[in-house]
Each structure stands twice: as C-alpha cells, then as structure tokens.
Design a protein around this motif. Structure first.
Motif, PDB file in Angstrom:
ATOM      1  N   GLU A 179      -7.299   4.822   2.897  1.00  0.00           N
ATOM      2  CA  GLU A 179      -6.651   5.071   4.179  1.00  0.00           C
ATOM      3  C   GLU A 179      -7.643   5.071   5.330  1.00  0.00           C
ATOM      4  OE1 GLU A 179      -3.632   8.526   5.445  1.00  0.00           O
ATOM      5  OE2 GLU A 179      -5.742   8.952   5.867  1.00  0.00           O
ATOM      6  N   LYS A 183      -6.022   2.667   7.949  1.00  0.00           N
ATOM      7  CA  LYS A 183      -5.301   3.301   9.058  1.00  0.00           C
ATOM      8  C   LYS A 183      -6.202   3.799  10.178  1.00  0.00           C
ATOM      9  CE  LYS A 183      -1.184   4.520   6.437  1.00  0.00           C
ATOM     10  NZ  LYS A 183      -0.201   5.575   6.100  1.00  0.00           N
ATOM     11  N   TRP A 194       0.835  -1.210   0.000  1.00  0.00           N
ATOM     12  CA  TRP A 194       0.000   0.000   0.000  1.00  0.00           C
ATOM     13  C   TRP A 194       0.868   1.257   0.000  1.00  0.00           C
ATOM     14  CZ3 TRP A 194      -4.609   2.230  -0.467  1.00  0.00           C
ATOM     15  CH2 TRP A 194      -4.854   3.439   0.174  1.00  0.00           C
ATOM     16  N   GLU A 195       1.883   1.301   0.849  1.00  0.00           N
ATOM     17  CA  GLU A 195       2.737   2.482   0.938  1.00  0.00           C
ATOM     18  C   GLU A 195       3.499   2.707  -0.363  1.00  0.00           C
ATOM     19  OE1 GLU A 195       2.613   4.661   3.188  1.00  0.00           O
ATOM     20  OE2 GLU A 195       1.470   3.598   4.729  1.00  0.00           O
ATOM     21  N   ARG A 196       3.932   1.650  -1.022  1.00  0.00           N
ATOM     22  CA  ARG A 196       4.644   1.801  -2.291  1.00  0.00           C
ATOM     23  C   ARG A 196       3.702   2.334  -3.374  1.00  0.00           C
ATOM     24  NH1 ARG A 196       8.026  -3.215  -4.049  1.00  0.00           N
ATOM     25  NH2 ARG A 196       9.379  -1.594  -4.935  1.00  0.00           N
ATOM     26  N   GLY A 242       3.182   6.041  -2.554  1.00  0.00           N
ATOM     27  CA  GLY A 242       4.398   6.811  -2.795  1.00  0.00           C
ATOM     28  C   GLY A 242       4.635   7.049  -4.278  1.00  0.00           C
TER      29      GLY A 242
END
Length: 422
Positions: free
Chosen positions: A228, A232, A143-145, A148
C-alpha cells in the motif's frame, strides 16, 4: 459371462483412449503452454515454464500450499492455460481461479474450509496482479480483491491480529501484529519484512503461520516501495531502511511491552533491508537475511549488461524486472535505475552489525550472484555469531528464498532461533 464383460470394458477403455488421443493434441494447441512430447523412458520435467520469472512465480504460489494459501491441483489447472511470457494471459488465468475459489468460500459453511478458501483466493488474486505492467488499469481492483479476501480469511479462521499504522513521512506504514498463543511472551518476537515485490498480507503465509504454530508472536510490516505504501502513497524504496523499520518498532513499543528479544527477518531484497536496519538499531537482537542480498548495485549492473543483448532485453524476465524497478524505485529509465541501486550495499555498514546473524541462500539463486553470501560472511567482522545455510539443488531449496521448499528454510530458521536465543 465374466470374460465377455471384461472384453466390453477393455473395448470401451480403448475407444476412450483413442478419442482422447485425437482431442488432446488439439486441446494442447489451443491451450497455451504445451509441454514437449515425452520419449519412452523420459524423466519428469523440473520446470513449469521456460522463462525463470513465470516458473518462479508458479513456485511462489506452490510454496504456500503447506500453510493453506494454495492447492496444488488448483495451481496446475491454472498454469496449463498460460502462454509463457503472456502477462495478460497470466492475469486472466489466475483471476479465473481466484473467482472460482472466492465463490467456493462464499457458499461454504464449515468455518475452516471457508476461511481456507478465502486465503487461497487472496493468494490467487495477488498472483494474478503480479506480472501486470505497473500502470495497468486492472491492478487497483485486483489489489483490493486480494486484500479483502485476506482479512476475511483471518476473521473466518479466527486468527488473532492487530492492524496499526506507524507514523511516517508521506503518510504512514501499515503493520500487523499477530500475538502468539499462551507462553509466546517468553519467546523472541519475530519482526518480518518483505522485499522487492512483497505485500504485507502475503507475509502471513510465508512465515507467520509457521511461527504461530511454534508458539511465536510475529510483527509484520511494509515499508516504502512495498504494498500500500507504494500503490496508494507513492512511497519508493530508500537505502536507509533503519528509518521505516525504526518507525514501525517505535509505534509497536508505544502500545506493547518490550519483547524479551526481537529478531528481524528480511525476505528477498529484505536480505539487504533487515541487516541495514539492524546495523543502526540496537533494539534488534538478531537478524536473518532470507536470502543473501549483499550488493544490489552489482545485481543492477548485471541487468544493465543483459540489456545490451536484444534477445535478453525482450525476455519476460528482463521486462518484469525493469518495470518493477522503475515503479518501486521511482526512476525513469535503465541508467537512472542502475545508479539508484548503487546505494544499496551492505559493505559500508556491515561492521556495525553486532547481533547474531543467520544467512540463508539458494545455490542456484537467479537474482543474487553466489559469491555474495561469502562476501557478506566476511564483512560481518563484529557480529556476535554468523550462521550460514546454503541449499543445493538436491535439497529442493536451490531457488531464491527456497521457493517451492519453504519447510527447509523454516527448519533452519527455527533451529537457529532455538539454539541462539534459548
């Protein structure tokens, strides 16, 4: 002399084909998605995978080709190593492609090519994560990649955008405003939200790029159960979508001038979410169901019936649908999930919708029963106008949300926008 050369070339070609014939069957066996042998005169294949989920998600990636979010060759090279129904193999193959395209972005100097590679890497990492179980440990990093790469793409390509967070109970809701080019202020603002499995960033490829090319500004956001907010903050879907939609619009109007018109577009399950919000918010001047999602309770009942068949219950389609439902709805089992979805019906509020409405639908939508489009039309007794476009198989747009044929629904949507709000 020339004839001798031709014979030599022909002999070399024959040897190459013979060697390939010996090695390709083994390669296909070692690969994981062998295609059936083609009979002489056979027609082309209309599917990438037997299971609808894997076929549909491949179309989803290919839908972004016209807008710089994928390349056809990269997609085809990726899926040829994937076994139908193998979520881990799907993740590995798409991650490998994402890694390769990210490396290409990092070494490329030309800004448009560099930004384009970052955008494709974003989409491939998003696709990689998509079919993993919700609690898979690989999800957060993937997810973060994905995220980004997306913002690196926007910055590298020089795409103007404003990120903000709308106050909302339990945290806040992410939104991105993409101001249009000169003259956009005289046109309607397009407000766009996804659905059952959407992320904020992917909305750029689905509609923002096309809208910007036509001179429109676009406001995108994600609500509870999405992106998100789900991952999160642990916020789950709620039927009263006027609450998150209103919170985002409040936050936007606090810092921006009121648009001449605001058109709310909901994708997939957003075909319920957007009309529901419009029924309770007169700041919305027009609403688009992209596609029909009139009665989610009926759809959930159908999934429960599927579960009675052991073979269907073990299918990739059922497994993904139920995993995602429990995750996004915050439910524990099949029955509690079915009950939770019963609140997601437009019939009780449709008479409150007074704006012009555009309904889009695919004739072979595998999620939504065909009759729900007509049911939705009939329920809009007070709408200023109702326009419906149903895409058949011959058009290429018969799938849910016209995946694989995005230019079709774009043409219908932008023509409707011009005609209705000229």
């Amino acid at each position: 002399m020339e004839m001798t050369k031709r014979k030599a070339v022909a002999a070399l070609a024959a040897m190459t084909l013979a060697a390939r014939a010996q090695t390709e069957p083994a390669a296909r066996d070692a690969g994981s998605h062998p295609l059936p042998a083609a009979a002489p005169g056979a027609t082309g294949l209309g599917r990438f995978f037997k299971s609808q989920t894997y076929h549909f998600q491949t179309l989803r990636a290919l839908s972004d080709v016209p807008f710089g979010g994928a390349d056809t060759g990269e997609v085809l090279e990726t899926i040829k190593t994937i076994k139908d129904g193998d979520a881990q193999g799907w993740y590995a193959a798409w991650t490998k492609t994402g890694d390769r395209v990210l490396a290409l972005a990092q070494e490329t100097q030309d800004p448009l090519s560099k930004g384009g590679a970052y955008m494709r890497a974003h989409n491939y990492f998003r696709t990689a994560e998509f079919l993993l179980p919700p609690d898979d440990a690989k999800r957060p990093a993937s997810w973060e990649r994905n995220i980004g790469c997306f913002y690196k793409a926007l910055d590298t390509l020089g795409v103007a955008h404003e990120r903000f967070r709308a106050p909302y109970p339990g945290g806040g809701l992410q939104a991105i405003y993409y101001p249009g080019p000169a003259g956009a202020a005289s046109k309607p603002l397009i407000m766009f939200v996804g659905g059952y499995d959407s992320t904020l960033e992917e909305l750029y490829l689905v509609l923002v790029k096309a809208a910007h090319d036509r001179g429109y500004s676009v406001l995108t956001y994600e609500g509870p159960g999405q992106g998100e907010a789900l991952r999160k903050q642990g916020l789950h879907f709620l039927p009263e979508w006027e609450k998150p939609n209103g919170a985002v619009l409040d936050a936007f109007l606090h810092t921006h001038a009121k648009p001449v018109k605001t058109i709310l577009v909901g994708m997939s399950m957003g075909g319920y979410l957007a009309p529901r919000a419009a029924a309770f918010d007169d700041r919305i001047d027009g609403v688009v169901a992209f596609d029909t999602f009139f009665d989610i309770g009926e759809i959930a009942d159908g999934i429960v019936k599927m579960a009675a068949n052991p073979q269907a219950r073990s299918s990739p389609d059922f497994i993904w649908a139920m995993d995602n439902a429990r995750w996004t709805m915050g439910t524990a089992d099949l029955e509690s999930t079915r009950q939770a979805f019963q609140a997601y019906k437009l019939a009780p509020v449709a008479a409150r919708i007074r704006q012009p409405v555009l309904i889009l639908a695919g004739a072979e939508d595998h999620f939504v029963p065909y009759h729900q489009t007509a049911d939705f039309e009939k329920s809009l007794v007070n709408a200023k106008s109702v326009t419906t476009r149903i895409f058949d198989r011959a058009s290429g747009g018969a799938e849910h949300c016209q995946l694989g044929a995005a230019t079709l629904w774009h043409a219908a949507f932008f023509d409707w926008l011009r005609k209705t709000f000229a």
